[in-house]
Design a protein around this motif. Structure first.
Motif, short mmCIF file in Angstrom:
data_model
loop_
_atom_site.label_atom_id
_atom_site.label_comp_id
_atom_site.label_asym_id
_atom_site.label_seq_id
_atom_site.Cartn_x
_atom_site.Cartn_y
_atom_site.Cartn_z
N ALA A 179 45.74 38.36 37.28
CA ALA A 179 44.50 38.78 37.92
C ALA A 179 44.78 39.69 39.10
CB ALA A 179 43.70 37.55 38.36
N ASN A 180 45.82 39.38 39.85
CA ASN A 180 46.16 40.17 41.03
C ASN A 180 46.55 41.60 40.67
OD1 ASN A 180 46.74 40.32 43.96
ND2 ASN A 180 48.85 40.57 43.28
N VAL A 181 47.39 41.75 39.64
CA VAL A 181 47.85 43.10 39.28
C VAL A 181 46.72 43.91 38.66
CG1 VAL A 181 48.68 42.59 36.94
CG2 VAL A 181 49.81 44.35 38.30
N LEU A 182 45.82 43.26 37.93
CA LEU A 182 44.68 43.96 37.35
C LEU A 182 43.72 44.42 38.46
CD1 LEU A 182 44.01 41.64 34.29
CD2 LEU A 182 44.61 44.07 34.16
N TRP A 183 43.47 43.55 39.42
CA TRP A 183 42.57 43.89 40.52
C TRP A 183 43.09 45.09 41.30
CZ3 TRP A 183 37.75 42.32 41.64
CH2 TRP A 183 37.23 42.66 42.89
N LYS A 184 44.40 45.10 41.53
CA LYS A 184 45.00 46.21 42.28
C LYS A 184 44.83 47.54 41.55
CE LYS A 184 48.56 43.70 44.86
NZ LYS A 184 50.03 43.48 45.03
N LYS A 185 44.77 47.51 40.22
CA LYS A 185 44.66 48.76 39.47
C LYS A 185 43.25 49.32 39.54
CE LYS A 185 47.46 51.59 37.51
NZ LYS A 185 48.73 51.98 38.12
N GLY A 212 40.58 29.32 33.17
CA GLY A 212 40.82 28.31 34.19
C GLY A 212 41.24 28.80 35.55
N LEU A 213 41.27 30.14 35.76
CA LEU A 213 41.60 30.64 37.09
C LEU A 213 40.52 30.19 38.08
CD1 LEU A 213 43.46 32.64 38.77
CD2 LEU A 213 41.64 34.32 38.40
N PRO A 214 40.88 29.60 39.21
CA PRO A 214 39.88 29.16 40.19
C PRO A 214 39.02 30.33 40.66
CG PRO A 214 42.01 28.21 40.70
CD PRO A 214 42.26 29.23 39.63
N CYS A 215 37.73 30.13 40.76
CA CYS A 215 36.82 31.18 41.21
C CYS A 215 37.19 31.69 42.60
CB CYS A 215 35.38 30.65 41.22
SG CYS A 215 34.73 30.25 39.59
N GLU A 216 37.81 30.80 43.39
CA GLU A 216 38.17 31.18 44.75
C GLU A 216 39.14 32.36 44.79
OE1 GLU A 216 36.57 27.21 44.62
OE2 GLU A 216 38.27 28.13 43.56
N VAL A 217 39.95 32.50 43.73
CA VAL A 217 40.91 33.61 43.69
C VAL A 217 40.17 34.94 43.63
CG1 VAL A 217 42.77 34.69 42.38
CG2 VAL A 217 42.70 32.20 42.62
N ILE A 218 39.22 35.05 42.71
CA ILE A 218 38.43 36.27 42.58
C ILE A 218 37.57 36.46 43.82
CG2 ILE A 218 36.69 37.50 41.23
CD1 ILE A 218 39.37 37.22 39.81
N GLN A 219 37.03 35.37 44.36
CA GLN A 219 36.23 35.46 45.57
C GLN A 219 37.05 36.05 46.71
OE1 GLN A 219 34.41 31.75 46.76
NE2 GLN A 219 33.84 32.52 48.78
N GLY A 220 38.31 35.65 46.79
CA GLY A 220 39.20 36.20 47.81
C GLY A 220 39.42 37.69 47.63
N PHE A 221 39.55 38.12 46.36
CA PHE A 221 39.69 39.56 46.08
C PHE A 221 38.46 40.31 46.58
CE2 PHE A 221 42.43 38.64 42.06
CZ PHE A 221 43.53 38.39 42.87
N VAL A 222 37.29 39.78 46.26
CA VAL A 222 36.04 40.45 46.62
C VAL A 222 35.87 40.52 48.13
CG1 VAL A 222 33.52 40.33 46.47
CG2 VAL A 222 34.90 39.82 44.44
N ASN A 224 38.08 40.67 50.27
CA ASN A 224 39.08 41.57 50.86
C ASN A 224 38.80 43.04 50.58
OD1 ASN A 224 41.62 41.63 52.36
ND2 ASN A 224 42.50 42.51 50.49
N ILE A 225 37.69 43.32 49.86
CA ILE A 225 37.39 44.71 49.50
C ILE A 225 37.27 45.62 50.73
CG2 ILE A 225 35.57 46.22 48.57
CD1 ILE A 225 35.19 44.24 46.31
N PRO A 226 36.54 45.23 51.81
CA PRO A 226 36.46 46.12 52.99
C PRO A 226 37.84 46.46 53.55
CG PRO A 226 34.80 44.41 53.12
CD PRO A 226 35.70 44.02 51.99
N VAL A 227 38.73 45.49 53.59
CA VAL A 227 40.08 45.72 54.11
C VAL A 227 40.83 46.69 53.20
CG1 VAL A 227 42.31 44.66 54.66
CG2 VAL A 227 40.17 43.46 55.21
N GLU A 228 40.67 46.47 51.88
CA GLU A 228 41.35 47.33 50.91
C GLU A 228 40.84 48.76 50.99
OE1 GLU A 228 44.15 48.30 48.19
OE2 GLU A 228 43.88 46.29 49.04
N LEU A 229 39.53 48.92 51.12
CA LEU A 229 38.96 50.26 51.21
C LEU A 229 39.40 50.98 52.48
CD1 LEU A 229 35.30 49.66 49.90
CD2 LEU A 229 37.22 50.73 48.69
#
Length: 251
Positions: A179-185, A212-222, A224-229
């Protein structure tokens, strides 16, 4: 035991004629056809590459026409520097077609394993590592290429990730890594997606949640979007400054 290493592949023109005429689809020359299609999988001829070779692989793999040991051998070949990693890092060259359509073949083989379970856990782990390496290294993000057809490297590798994520030999820890590598792309600064590539990336991402990936993982990605941008804004500024070269004046 028959092997792809023991057969001599056809030239591109003869392969194209064979596939168009639908001649020679018997077990005796199946290995020749498979090896030939793998050799020419990245042909700049869109008809040969996309309609004929990929179409034939779909028919053969999804129709259970290829034995598991041959599929396993094909997968091993797909992961080498002549296929998935062929001149990876280039931009604007025809090598992208080989990498991209190899991704689709990997997706087909993984789909077959999801149905018949013939690949070992070690093989699946290697596929995972290699797909992660490839998607990280791929720089040619073109979609449709005029006169040559679809390249679509990111959309195609997303399909391979989707089949990988559905595999029963993938673990909970793997889901986080994938999930992490896909999100980064999704967040890139050196190209713009214009052919729904980001939507294709979201499909395997959503499947990690289903598996079964915890929703919190994707929530953390979302979250962090302002920081990433902001980070990417800085990278764009650096690139802009780097491209400015004032003309030297005579003193």
């Amino acid at each position: 035991m028959a092997s792809l290493n023991t057969v001599v592949p056809l030239e591109a023109n003869l392969l194209k004629k064979t596939l168009i005429d639908k001649q020679g689809w018997d077990k005796e020359n199946e290995l020749v056809l498979i090896k030939s299609m793998m050799l020419h999988i990245g042909s700049p001829d869109g008809e040969l590459r996309d309609r004929l070779i990929y179409g034939a692989f779909c028919d053969l793999v999804l129709g259970n026409e290829i034995e598991a040991d041959i599929l396993s051998e094909m997968l091993k070949s797909c992961l080498n520097e002549q296929m998935l990693f062929k001149r990876v890092g280039e931009y604007g060259t025809d090598s992208v077609f080989t990498r991209s359509f190899t991704s689709l073949l990997i997706a087909l083989i993984l789909h077959a394993d999801n149905q018949k379970d013939f690949l070992s856990k070690e093989q699946i782990s290697e596929v995972k590592d290699q797909l992660i390496s490839y998607i990280t290294l791929e720089k040619d993000l073109r979609g449709f290429v005029v006169d040559k057809g679809w390249a679509h490297s990111i959309a195609h590798i997303a399909d391979a990730f989707d089949e990988l994520i559905k595999n029963k030999k993938i673990t909970a820890d793997d889901y986080v890594e994938l999930a992490n590598v896909l999100w980064k792309k999704i967040f890139i600064t050196d190209s713009v997606y214009i052919h729904d590539e980001e939507e294709r990336i979201l499909i395997p991402l959503l499947d990690t949640l289903k598996q079964g990936l915890p929703c919190e993982v994707i929530q953390g990605f979302v979250e962090n979007i302002p920081v990433e941008l902001e980070k990417q804004k800085g990278q764009l500024a650096e690139k802009t400054i780097g491209t400015y070269a004032p003309t030297a004046r005579n003193s």
